[in-house]
Motif scaffolding. Structure first.
Motif, PDB file in Angstrom:
ATOM      1  N   GLY A 167      39.099  54.303  46.691  1.00 43.89           N
ATOM      2  CA  GLY A 167      38.614  53.800  45.763  1.00 43.89           C
ATOM      3  C   GLY A 167      38.634  52.170  45.395  1.00 43.89           C
ATOM      4  N   LYS A 168      37.705  51.611  44.745  1.00 43.78           N
ATOM      5  CA  LYS A 168      37.891  50.129  44.128  1.00 43.78           C
ATOM      6  C   LYS A 168      38.218  50.065  42.924  1.00 43.78           C
ATOM      7  N   ASP A 196      41.930  42.938  48.063  1.00 44.12           N
ATOM      8  CA  ASP A 196      40.344  42.999  48.418  1.00 44.12           C
ATOM      9  C   ASP A 196      39.671  44.061  47.950  1.00 44.12           C
ATOM     10  N   ASN A 197      40.507  45.162  47.142  1.00 44.42           N
ATOM     11  CA  ASN A 197      39.638  46.140  46.695  1.00 44.42           C
ATOM     12  C   ASN A 197      39.442  45.977  44.890  1.00 44.42           C
ATOM     13  N   GLU A 252      34.774  39.893  51.209  1.00 42.78           N
ATOM     14  CA  GLU A 252      35.211  39.326  52.374  1.00 42.78           C
ATOM     15  C   GLU A 252      36.842  40.179  52.601  1.00 42.78           C
ATOM     16  N   PRO A 253      37.284  40.413  53.689  1.00 43.16           N
ATOM     17  CA  PRO A 253      38.551  41.059  53.998  1.00 43.16           C
ATOM     18  C   PRO A 253      39.620  40.109  53.377  1.00 43.16           C
ATOM     19  N   GLU A 254      40.524  40.781  52.715  1.00 45.00           N
ATOM     20  CA  GLU A 254      41.833  39.965  52.146  1.00 45.00           C
ATOM     21  C   GLU A 254      41.375  39.165  51.043  1.00 45.00           C
ATOM     22  N   LYS A 255      40.243  39.387  50.539  1.00 44.83           N
ATOM     23  CA  LYS A 255      40.111  38.526  49.441  1.00 44.83           C
ATOM     24  C   LYS A 255      39.431  39.460  48.175  1.00 44.83           C
ATOM     25  N   PRO A 256      39.839  39.011  46.792  1.00 47.91           N
ATOM     26  CA  PRO A 256      39.123  39.686  45.995  1.00 47.91           C
ATOM     27  C   PRO A 256      37.764  39.044  45.670  1.00 47.91           C
TER      28      PRO A 256
END
Length: 311
Positions: A167-168, A196-197, A252-256
């Motif tokens: 879940g985000k 990043d979630n 994007e991965p590893e980025k909020p």
């Protein structure tokens, strides 16, 4: 979404504006311009973007049962209208507590709260407060003074990421919160930790209590400033649902992900432009002024003025 909803997102956005308009006319004032600027983004969140379970609280809001504590088992938070806490479900934090009326309207329009829930608005002993607190429908935490919501949501998102929960965590903010240092500290932290979630939508309506933001504390190129912290930042027309959808799916991965929804505080109610930039809270100085605005806005929203209770 686990709730079946026959309305389109466009219909929900219009319903939010109409509902806040009715309430403002009935009570001789309200946070009307926030419905103008936020209707599309909140309709999209509740109708398409958020993964939520069925509400765990009654559709007719409960009275206030005290603050949460180990000694108060009857206390509750308004997050119950977003469904249960479970790894597969999203969490949604409302940072600008003065958007409460707009949030309540969105909950009603999407079937999460009773059609007549606003009858309990701002009543002594009630939970449907003018400025939302942790027990108000849709509110999980108390977020005022402004700019506290992002930090609290970030902590939850970081914990969920470490637990590998699918879940985000979503946050709804106002642009005025970027006048507070805590927001920038949080941006640095969420970028550094690669949370990043976390998904953030900002209502960039460029107005605040004292007038236009440019006359109080201008934020300059907000997109450039936010991007410089290392998060993914998308700046879009906040009334363009397709643009909002694309932005929401561009993480994007590893980025909020931070979405700057550029909006108008009189979208759908152009008569309010006469008051700009004094639109933070709309109140009427005379019966004549109220009737003039009522007729003009009802026409714009496709409402028969005779339907307005108390008109």
């Amino acid at each position: 979404m686990t709730l079946t909803n026959q309305k389109t997102t466009e219909d929900i956005a219009l319903g939010i504006r109409r509902r806040v308009f009715f309430h403002t006319m009935k009570h001789n004032g309200g946070y009307l311009s926030q419905a103008c600027s936020a209707a599309e983004s909140l309709a999209l969140l509740y109708n398409e973007l958020l993964t939520l379970g069925a509400p765990t609280l009654p559709k007719v809001p409960l009275p206030f049962r005290g603050v949460p504590s180990a000694h108060n088992p009857d206390a509750f938070t308004g997050a119950g209208y977003h469904g249960p806490f479970a790894p597969e479900y999203d969490r949604f934090f409302i940072s600008p507590a003065h958007y409460a009326l707009v949030i309540y309207s969105a909950l009603i329009e999407t079937g999460r709260m009773d059609e007549n829930a606003l009858d309990h608005f701002n009543k002594d002993g009630g939970s449907v407060e003018m400025i939302g607190a942790e027990h108000s429908p849709g509110m999980e935490v108390t977020t005022g003074s402004l700019a506290q919501g992002l930090s609290m949501a970030a902590g939850v998102a970081w914990a969920r990421k470490r637990r590998q929960e699918p879940g985000k965590v979503w946050v709804y903010m106002s642009d005025g919160e970027f006048q507070e240092g805590q927001t920038w500290e949080c941006l640095a932290a969420i970028a550094y930790h690669g949370i990043d979630n976390l998904r953030v939508i900002v209502d960039v309506n460029r107005q605040q209590c004292d007038g236009a933001m440019s006359s109080v504390l201008d934020l300059g190129d907000l997109a450039a400033r936010v991007s410089s912290f290392g998060v993914t930042c998308r700046s879009v027309d906040g009334h363009d649902l397709d643009a909002l959808r694309l932005a929401a799916n561009s993480a994007e991965p590893e980025k909020p992900l931070v979405i700057l929804a550029n909006t108008s505080p009189f979208q759908g109610m152009n008569f309010l432009k006469k008051r700009f930039p004094r639109l933070h809270y709309v109140r009427f100085k005379s019966a004549e002024e109220r009737l003039e605005m009522q007729a003009a806005l009802a026409a714009e929203l496709g409402i028969d003025p005779a339907q307005i209770e108390g008109a």
